[in-house]
Enzyme design. Structure first.
Site, PDB file in Angstrom:
ATOM      1  N   PHE A 255       0.870  -1.180   0.000  1.00 42.34           N
ATOM      2  CA  PHE A 255       0.000   0.000   0.000  1.00 42.34           C
ATOM      3  C   PHE A 255       0.905   1.227   0.000  1.00 42.34           C
ATOM      4  O   PHE A 255       1.651   1.443   0.962  1.00 42.34           O
ATOM      5  CB  PHE A 255      -0.844  -0.058   1.276  1.00 42.34           C
ATOM      6  CG  PHE A 255      -1.842   1.036   1.501  1.00 42.34           C
ATOM      7  CD1 PHE A 255      -3.028   1.085   0.777  1.00 42.34           C
ATOM      8  CD2 PHE A 255      -1.635   1.990   2.500  1.00 42.34           C
ATOM      9  CE1 PHE A 255      -3.974   2.075   1.029  1.00 42.34           C
ATOM     10  CE2 PHE A 255      -2.575   2.975   2.764  1.00 42.34           C
ATOM     11  CZ  PHE A 255      -3.750   3.010   2.024  1.00 42.34           C
TER      12      PHE A 255
ATOM     13  N   THR B 267       2.162   6.775   2.020  1.00 39.90           N
ATOM     14  CA  THR B 267       3.078   7.685   2.716  1.00 39.90           C
ATOM     15  C   THR B 267       4.208   8.170   1.807  1.00 39.90           C
ATOM     16  O   THR B 267       4.701   7.419   0.965  1.00 39.90           O
ATOM     17  CB  THR B 267       3.676   6.947   3.938  1.00 39.90           C
ATOM     18  OG1 THR B 267       2.591   6.578   4.782  1.00 39.90           O
ATOM     19  CG2 THR B 267       4.655   7.804   4.717  1.00 39.90           C
ATOM     20  N   GLU B 268       4.588   9.427   2.009  1.00 40.08           N
ATOM     21  CA  GLU B 268       5.694  10.024   1.247  1.00 40.08           C
ATOM     22  C   GLU B 268       6.628  10.756   2.218  1.00 40.08           C
ATOM     23  O   GLU B 268       6.253  10.993   3.370  1.00 40.08           O
ATOM     24  CB  GLU B 268       5.132  11.040   0.236  1.00 40.08           C
ATOM     25  CG  GLU B 268       4.219  10.402  -0.786  1.00 40.08           C
ATOM     26  CD  GLU B 268       3.706  11.390  -1.819  1.00 40.08           C
ATOM     27  OE1 GLU B 268       4.020  12.606  -1.718  1.00 40.08           O
ATOM     28  OE2 GLU B 268       3.004  10.932  -2.738  1.00 40.08           O
ATOM     29  N   PRO B 269       7.801  11.160   1.727  1.00 41.25           N
ATOM     30  CA  PRO B 269       8.715  11.889   2.625  1.00 41.25           C
ATOM     31  C   PRO B 269       8.038  13.107   3.276  1.00 41.25           C
ATOM     32  O   PRO B 269       8.269  13.387   4.442  1.00 41.25           O
ATOM     33  CB  PRO B 269       9.854  12.315   1.694  1.00 41.25           C
ATOM     34  CG  PRO B 269       9.865  11.287   0.606  1.00 41.25           C
ATOM     35  CD  PRO B 269       8.430  10.863   0.426  1.00 41.25           C
TER      36      PRO B 269
ATOM     37  N   THR C 276       5.700  -0.970   3.521  1.00 41.04           N
ATOM     38  CA  THR C 276       5.833  -2.329   4.053  1.00 41.04           C
ATOM     39  C   THR C 276       5.733  -3.360   2.936  1.00 41.04           C
ATOM     40  O   THR C 276       4.819  -3.295   2.110  1.00 41.04           O
ATOM     41  CB  THR C 276       4.731  -2.587   5.105  1.00 41.04           C
ATOM     42  OG1 THR C 276       4.884  -1.617   6.141  1.00 41.04           O
ATOM     43  CG2 THR C 276       4.846  -3.983   5.708  1.00 41.04           C
TER      44      THR C 276
ATOM     45  N   GLN D 265       9.521  -4.817  32.978  1.00 37.25           N
ATOM     46  CA  GLN D 265       9.639  -4.503  34.410  1.00 37.25           C
ATOM     47  C   GLN D 265       9.572  -5.776  35.256  1.00 37.25           C
ATOM     48  O   GLN D 265      10.324  -5.940  36.211  1.00 37.25           O
ATOM     49  CB  GLN D 265       8.504  -3.537  34.798  1.00 37.25           C
ATOM     50  CG  GLN D 265       8.764  -2.731  36.036  1.00 37.25           C
ATOM     51  CD  GLN D 265       9.917  -1.746  35.847  1.00 37.25           C
ATOM     52  OE1 GLN D 265      10.293  -1.411  34.738  1.00 37.25           O
ATOM     53  NE2 GLN D 265      10.499  -1.331  36.959  1.00 37.25           N
TER      54      GLN D 265
ATOM     55  N   GLU E 138      -0.413   2.905  10.084  1.00 36.86           N
ATOM     56  CA  GLU E 138      -1.855   2.963   9.798  1.00 36.86           C
ATOM     57  C   GLU E 138      -2.544   4.054  10.624  1.00 36.86           C
ATOM     58  O   GLU E 138      -3.693   3.943  11.025  1.00 36.86           O
ATOM     59  CB  GLU E 138      -2.509   1.582   9.950  1.00 36.86           C
ATOM     60  CG  GLU E 138      -1.823   0.582   9.017  1.00 36.86           C
ATOM     61  CD  GLU E 138      -2.633  -0.596   8.585  1.00 36.86           C
ATOM     62  OE1 GLU E 138      -3.862  -0.532   8.654  1.00 36.86           O
ATOM     63  OE2 GLU E 138      -2.004  -1.583   8.159  1.00 36.86           O
TER      64      GLU E 138
END
Ligand code: COS
Length: 386
Positions: A122, A125-127, A157, A337, A364
């Site tokens: 998919f 997203t870009e810089p 991805t 922990q 996402e």
């Protein structure tokens, strides 16, 4: 919605066995080599895992959202990198074609995605366009029977393995926001596409992301999803509504595994003359984790059922993505922990999960984007009702 409990139970059984016998024993090797063995990927293909969400008519299993959630809860009782192999193909890489593609586009691509012959990614997203996805700059300009694509996509991805991309690009550069964006099916073998080096990440070794560059890439106009310009942003948002329920289920599955490991350690480890699970401060961490996992599981199943009922689940998807991924971060932190110094050491595996799950709160849509979507939907509904 569960269509046939017996068939689903058989599938869950085989996934459970696969996780126990094949994936858990391979966790360390995958973390060391940053590769998922091809034999495991082939077994995933043979089990039909790439086709979980693709309708039966195209050779997939056609799972409902609730069924998909149940499978993910089992598949994620191990390193989340294994889920990532199938994640983009069963999820955000294929769903745009399924939701908005023409029958020809579906017939051309879905059968090969269902078998795992082709892996889907998919590309949104870009810089310069992350949370503000509608500001994307990649262009796809019509020239004759093609669109010519130029630009760069980031952190994609499975791009290093992908045979096809669901690409969001701007077909009308004069229109600045979401309305100028269209979605395309892009064959990664098309001349002009090149891939960056695999990104070096905080966790999830074995799952790969990289940049994808487009330099005058000619994409046939027939590959415009739904053959309609200007609909790509909506296709992406609808895809992400479903993807966010998927990621929430992943977070619940991995959190269950982390808590099981922490409990096993607390039963064995003795301090002050008794197992540390008998100390109330450790018990508080175990109990808070158990309650939060249970709450998240209920939310994810409820959101999945609502989606199966045909409801708009934009708000619920964001609620459960936000709640379950934040929960998973807290559970992983408490597990470190509980293990104390050992929790910080690589040999115990918990620090690896701690790093692996950090991305759930980012991809996402970050937690802050989920908050924004939930609140916006609340305000809109209240205004409509007024
Ligand atoms: N389903 C269908 N349509 C949707 C939608 C949804 N869930 N969400 C938005 N839309 C539509 C809107 O209705 C609007 O269309 P109209 O103008 O015709 O009404 C259009 O899409 C633009 O929506 P909006 O105005 O809300 O867009 P914004 O730019 O303001 O912001 C956010 C949208 C911030 C929510 C979006 O950019 C987002 O989700 N960002 C995060 C991106 C992300 O998750 N990236 C991860 C990449 S994959 S790892």
């Amino acid at each position: 919605m569960i269509r046939d409990p017996e068939t689903l139970e058989a599938l869950l059984d085989s996934v459970r066995r696969f996780v126990r016998e094949r994936l858990v024993p391979a966790e360390n090797e995958v973390a060391e080599t940053d590769e998922i063995p091809e034999a495991i990927v082939q077994e995933m293909r043979d089990m039909g895992l790439f086709g979980l969400t693709i309708p039966e008519q195209f050779g997939g299993l056609g799972l409902t959202m609730e069924e998909e959630v149940r499978v993910l809860l089992e598949l994620c009782q191990t390193s989340p990198a294994f889920r990532s192999v199938i994640g983009s193909t069963v999820g955000i890489g294929s769903q745009g074609i399924l939701m908005d593609g023409t029958p020809e586009q579906q017939a051309a691509w879905l059968p090969r995605l269902a078998t795992g012959e082709v892996i889907a990614s998919f590309a949104l997203t870009e810089p310069e366009a992350g949370s503000d996805a509608a500001s994307l700059r990649t262009t796809a300009i019509r020239e004759g029977d093609d669109y010519v694509v130029n630009g760069t996509k980031r952190f994609i991805t499975n791009a290093p393995h992908a045979g096809m991309l669901t690409l969001m690009a701007r077909t009308d550069p004069a229109v600045k926001g979401a309305a100028g964006v269209s979605a395309f099916i892009v064959d990664t073998k098309t001349p002009g596409i090149s891939f960056g080096k695999n990104d070096r990440k905080m966790g999830q070794r074995g799952a790969h992301t990289c940049d994808v560059h487009f330099d005058r890439v000619r994409v046939p106009a027939a590959n415009l999803i739904g053959l309609k310009e200007g609909q790509g942003f909506k296709t992406a948002m609808k895809t992400l509504d479903k993807g966010r329920i998927h990621i929430a289920a992943v977070a619940v599955g991995v959190a269950q595994r982390i808590l099981r490991d922490a409990l096993a350690y607390a039963l064995e480890r003795k301090q002050f003359g008794k197992p540390i699970c008998e100390f109330e401060l450790v018990q508080a961490m175990l109990a808070d984790s158990q309650a939060e996992i249970y709450a998240s599981e209920c939310m994810v199943i409820d959101a999945a059922r609502r989606r199966d009922d045909g409801k708009n689940v934009s708000t619920e998807a964001s609620c459960c993505k936000m709640f379950a991924t934040e929960m998973c971060g807290r559970v992983a932190d408490r597990a470190v922990q509980i293990l104390g110094g050992s929790g910080y050491m690589a040999d115990y595996g918990i620090e690896r999960f701690y790093r692996d799950v950090r991305v759930f709160r980012l991809y996402e849509g970050t937690t802050q984007i989920q908050q924004l979507i939930i609140a916006r939907n609340m305000v809109r509904a209240a205004r409509r009702a007024a």
